[in-house]
Design a protein around this motif. Structure first.
Motif, PDB file in Angstrom:
ATOM      1  N   LEU A   1      37.843  51.251  28.395  1.00 14.58           N
ATOM      2  CA  LEU A   1      37.344  50.030  29.060  1.00 14.58           C
ATOM      3  C   LEU A   1      36.646  50.437  30.338  1.00 14.58           C
ATOM      4  CD1 LEU A   1      40.316  48.272  28.009  1.00 14.58           C
ATOM      5  CD2 LEU A   1      38.737  46.718  29.090  1.00 14.58           C
ATOM      6  N   ALA A   2      35.438  49.923  30.548  1.00 14.81           N
ATOM      7  CA  ALA A   2      34.689  50.332  31.739  1.00 14.81           C
ATOM      8  C   ALA A   2      34.313  49.128  32.586  1.00 14.81           C
ATOM      9  CB  ALA A   2      33.429  51.073  31.310  1.00 14.81           C
ATOM     10  N   PHE A   3      34.359  49.317  33.885  1.00 18.14           N
ATOM     11  CA  PHE A   3      33.860  48.330  34.857  1.00 18.14           C
ATOM     12  C   PHE A   3      32.833  49.079  35.704  1.00 18.14           C
ATOM     13  CE2 PHE A   3      37.122  44.850  34.827  1.00 18.14           C
ATOM     14  CZ  PHE A   3      38.025  45.399  33.935  1.00 18.14           C
ATOM     15  N   PHE A   4      31.556  48.935  35.325  1.00 15.77           N
ATOM     16  CA  PHE A   4      30.515  49.675  36.041  1.00 15.77           C
ATOM     17  C   PHE A   4      29.950  48.819  37.168  1.00 15.77           C
ATOM     18  CE2 PHE A   4      29.715  51.950  31.775  1.00 15.77           C
ATOM     19  CZ  PHE A   4      30.610  52.959  32.093  1.00 15.77           C
ATOM     20  N   ASP A   5      30.221  49.241  38.389  1.00 25.42           N
ATOM     21  CA  ASP A   5      29.694  48.549  39.577  1.00 25.42           C
ATOM     22  C   ASP A   5      29.977  47.060  39.552  1.00 25.42           C
ATOM     23  OD1 ASP A   5      28.329  49.680  41.908  1.00 25.42           O
ATOM     24  OD2 ASP A   5      27.321  50.901  40.393  1.00 25.42           O
ATOM     25  N   CYS A   6      31.163  46.678  39.193  1.00 20.28           N
ATOM     26  CA  CYS A   6      31.437  45.237  39.130  1.00 20.28           C
ATOM     27  C   CYS A   6      32.866  44.848  39.508  1.00 20.28           C
ATOM     28  CB  CYS A   6      31.094  44.690  37.750  1.00 20.28           C
ATOM     29  SG  CYS A   6      32.052  45.404  36.422  1.00 20.28           S
ATOM     30  N   LEU A   7      33.844  45.766  39.516  1.00 23.95           N
ATOM     31  CA  LEU A   7      35.214  45.317  39.809  1.00 23.95           C
ATOM     32  C   LEU A   7      35.273  44.664  41.197  1.00 23.95           C
ATOM     33  CD1 LEU A   7      38.112  45.350  38.489  1.00 23.95           C
ATOM     34  CD2 LEU A   7      38.641  47.135  40.146  1.00 23.95           C
ATOM     35  N   HIS A   8      34.551  45.267  42.155  1.00 19.10           N
ATOM     36  CA  HIS A   8      34.612  44.721  43.517  1.00 19.10           C
ATOM     37  C   HIS A   8      33.914  43.367  43.636  1.00 19.10           C
ATOM     38  CE1 HIS A   8      30.717  46.901  43.638  1.00 19.10           C
ATOM     39  NE2 HIS A   8      30.362  45.858  44.362  1.00 19.10           N
ATOM     40  N   ASP A   9      33.067  43.011  42.639  1.00 15.75           N
ATOM     41  CA  ASP A   9      32.396  41.703  42.651  1.00 15.75           C
ATOM     42  C   ASP A   9      33.327  40.600  42.152  1.00 15.75           C
ATOM     43  OD1 ASP A   9      29.565  42.342  43.329  1.00 15.75           O
ATOM     44  OD2 ASP A   9      29.696  43.565  41.534  1.00 15.75           O
ATOM     45  N   MET A  10      34.411  40.985  41.526  1.00 14.55           N
ATOM     46  CA  MET A  10      35.271  39.988  40.875  1.00 14.55           C
ATOM     47  C   MET A  10      36.214  39.343  41.880  1.00 14.55           C
ATOM     48  SD  MET A  10      35.873  41.934  37.300  1.00 14.55           S
ATOM     49  CE  MET A  10      34.391  42.341  36.335  1.00 14.55           C
TER      50      MET A  10
ATOM     51  N   THR B   1      27.507  41.919  51.810  1.00 15.78           N
ATOM     52  CA  THR B   1      27.519  40.664  52.569  1.00 15.78           C
ATOM     53  C   THR B   1      26.722  39.588  51.825  1.00 15.78           C
ATOM     54  OG1 THR B   1      27.557  41.951  54.605  1.00 15.78           O
ATOM     55  CG2 THR B   1      26.969  39.629  54.820  1.00 15.78           C
ATOM     56  N   MET B   2      25.589  40.001  51.235  1.00 11.67           N
ATOM     57  CA  MET B   2      24.693  39.020  50.618  1.00 11.67           C
ATOM     58  C   MET B   2      24.989  38.785  49.131  1.00 11.67           C
ATOM     59  SD  MET B   2      23.064  38.223  53.205  1.00 11.67           S
ATOM     60  CE  MET B   2      21.915  37.047  52.507  1.00 11.67           C
ATOM     61  N   GLY B   3      25.761  39.660  48.484  1.00  5.08           N
ATOM     62  CA  GLY B   3      25.974  39.523  47.046  1.00  5.08           C
ATOM     63  C   GLY B   3      27.421  39.640  46.602  1.00  5.08           C
ATOM     64  N   CYS B   4      28.036  40.789  46.874  1.00  6.62           N
ATOM     65  CA  CYS B   4      29.361  41.066  46.287  1.00  6.62           C
ATOM     66  C   CYS B   4      30.449  40.154  46.861  1.00  6.62           C
ATOM     67  CB  CYS B   4      29.743  42.525  46.512  1.00  6.62           C
ATOM     68  SG  CYS B   4      28.414  43.688  46.178  1.00  6.62           S
ATOM     69  N   VAL B   5      30.456  39.999  48.188  1.00  2.68           N
ATOM     70  CA  VAL B   5      31.503  39.159  48.797  1.00  2.68           C
ATOM     71  C   VAL B   5      31.322  37.682  48.402  1.00  2.68           C
ATOM     72  CG1 VAL B   5      32.358  38.298  51.027  1.00  2.68           C
ATOM     73  CG2 VAL B   5      32.135  40.764  50.639  1.00  2.68           C
TER      74      VAL B   5
ATOM     75  N   GLU C   1      38.303  32.607  41.275  1.00  2.20           N
ATOM     76  CA  GLU C   1      39.747  32.531  41.467  1.00  2.20           C
ATOM     77  C   GLU C   1      40.255  33.709  42.312  1.00  2.20           C
ATOM     78  OE1 GLU C   1      42.754  31.179  38.035  1.00  2.20           O
ATOM     79  OE2 GLU C   1      41.972  33.183  37.787  1.00  2.20           O
ATOM     80  N   VAL C   2      41.140  33.477  43.228  1.00  9.20           N
ATOM     81  CA  VAL C   2      41.730  34.454  44.158  1.00  9.20           C
ATOM     82  C   VAL C   2      40.764  34.813  45.302  1.00  9.20           C
ATOM     83  CG1 VAL C   2      42.870  36.706  44.515  1.00  9.20           C
ATOM     84  CG2 VAL C   2      43.273  35.427  42.389  1.00  9.20           C
ATOM     85  N   GLY C   3      39.528  35.175  44.944  1.00 10.85           N
ATOM     86  CA  GLY C   3      38.509  35.446  45.979  1.00 10.85           C
ATOM     87  C   GLY C   3      38.888  36.589  46.899  1.00 10.85           C
ATOM     88  N   LEU C   4      39.359  37.687  46.324  1.00 13.46           N
ATOM     89  CA  LEU C   4      39.849  38.814  47.139  1.00 13.46           C
ATOM     90  C   LEU C   4      38.747  39.450  47.982  1.00 13.46           C
ATOM     91  CD1 LEU C   4      42.412  40.558  47.714  1.00 13.46           C
ATOM     92  CD2 LEU C   4      41.583  42.133  45.961  1.00 13.46           C
ATOM     93  N   ALA C   5      37.527  39.457  47.464  1.00 14.98           N
ATOM     94  CA  ALA C   5      36.374  39.999  48.203  1.00 14.98           C
ATOM     95  C   ALA C   5      36.630  41.420  48.703  1.00 14.98           C
ATOM     96  CB  ALA C   5      36.002  39.080  49.373  1.00 14.98           C
TER      97      ALA C   5
END
Ligand SMILES: C[S@@+](CC[C@H](N)C(=O)[O-])C[C@H]1O[C@@H](n2cnc3c(N)ncnc32)[C@H](O)[C@@H]1O
Length: 353
Positions: free
Chosen positions: A244-253, A300-304, A311-315
């Motif tokens: 299972l891969a999360f390419f440049d996206c786990l931190h966006d979740m 600041t402009m995209g991932c957060v 849901e949760v919005g850990l950012a």
């Protein structure tokens, strides 16, 4: 001005700002050059006067000359001062003119245009702490992400990153099941499908527009049958996977821990999870450099805003650092979480079930 100003420090700061302003001023010029095919034209003309270049590009000569001079001053175009001609060196062509070049960097300007266009929606949520759903970002961000990351994936993913994670190549060569979570336009998904013809390949993304783009790209490449794409969040896809891969996206979740727990449930025994994340130190003070400037700004402009919309919005942000990311994987149940490989811009993090 106050007496307490250190004039040398002030001048140094002002010069740094001038450099950044000069770099930012190129954004629209790069976009115009990209959209009008000016880089490819200049590559094909070879050294040319502004007049000859303008004729070949079918643009106005005065605009052509100013554009060429601006890019020459930046070092993005070569200026032949003796006869006032302009050309692209092989390196300049590789980063600006050739869409399939593994050195291409022009996609960064799509991303930058998207960030600038996101200003209004992000400014709105600064006081409230609310988020901006990925689908409400400027469309330049969607294609800019795919185009900006593609050369790095083309150079590294199959040749360098996957082989650094024990067992992954064997699993995929042996017909294993692979899931690309948060696959976006499916650039990485297609590369893996192509490199491992026996593997079963799935791509999931919460954003319907990205899944449609991924489906179109794979159909255009004659790979529609090879990859199963579905619109699904990281907490509601189906199936069980060897890799299972999360390419440049786990931190966006919004809920990376929830996504990792869900991944754990959907990983087969002895399966592997892989994250590609921007390179960062665990200590913010160590990220005070060019890469940090770029990623904290993107963040600041995209991932957060994306994460905060869910849901949760850990950012976590794009500079979360390896300790926090590995900690999330281990808390979700995975073992041996570690940085398997690192470049100046990306970290490969892996863990096993
Ligand atoms: C920066 S893009 C990376 C896309 C792709 N992996 C790539 O490398 O080009 C982040 C992606 O994560 C997706 N995403 C964000 N939150 C998600 C979630 N909760 N579940 C699934 N996908 C999500 C976005 O829609 C977007 O396509």
């Amino acid at each position: 001005m106050g007496d307490n100003l250190d004039i040398d420090a002030l001048k140094k700061l002002q010069w740094k700002i001038m450099q950044n302003v000069a770099a930012s001023a190129l954004i629209p010029l790069m976009r115009i050059g990209d959209h009008l095919g000016l880089f490819a034209t200049l590559e094909s003309t070879g050294p040319a006067s502004a007049e000859d270049f303008a004729a070949a590009a079918k643009i106005d000569t005065r605009y052509a000359r100013e554009w060429l001079l601006a890019l020459s001053a930046a070092g993005y175009v070569t200026f032949h001062e003796t006869d006032e001609r302009f050309s692209l060196s092989p390196e300049q062509a590789a980063v600006f003119a050739n869409e399939d070049s593994p050195a291409l960097m022009i996609g960064a300007y799509d991303l930058l245009a998207g960030m600038v266009s996101n200003e209004a929606v992000v400014k709105e949520v600064f006081p409230t702490g609310a988020g901006v759903a990925y689908e409400n970002s400027h469309p330049c961000i969607f294609q800019g992400t795919a185009r900006f990351f593609k050369p790095s994936y083309a150079t590294n993913l199959i040749q360098k990153w996957l082989p650094r994670v024990d067992g992954v190549v064997d699993k995929l060569q042996g017909g294993g099941h692979f899931a690309d979570i948060g696959c976006g336009f499916g650039i990485s998904t297609m590369m893996i499908a192509e490199a491992f013809p026996n593997a079963q390949i799935s791509g999931f993304d919460i954003h319907a527009g990205s899944i449609s783009a991924a489906e179109k790209l794979s159909a255009d490449a004659g790979m529609a049958e090879r990859i199963q794409y579905s619109q699904a969040s990281a907490k509601d896809y189906t199936g069980s996977y060897d890799v299972l891969a999360f390419f440049d996206c786990l931190h966006d979740m919004g809920d990376p821990l929830g996504a990792a727990r869900y991944a754990f449930e959907h990983t087969r025994e002895d399966g592997v999870i892989i994250l590609i994340e921007p390179t960062a130190s665990d200590v913010a003070a160590d990220n005070m450099n060019t890469i940090g400037q770029m990623y904290y700004s993107f963040s600041t402009m995209g991932c957060v805003p994306t994460s905060k919309s869910q849901e949760v919005g850990l950012a976590l942000g794009a500079q979360a650092g390896p300790a926090r990311l590995c900690g999330i994987l281990e808390e979700a149940g995975f073992r041996d979480a570690r940085v398997a490989h690192k470049t100046a811009t990306n970290m490969v993090i892996s863990a096993r079930k």
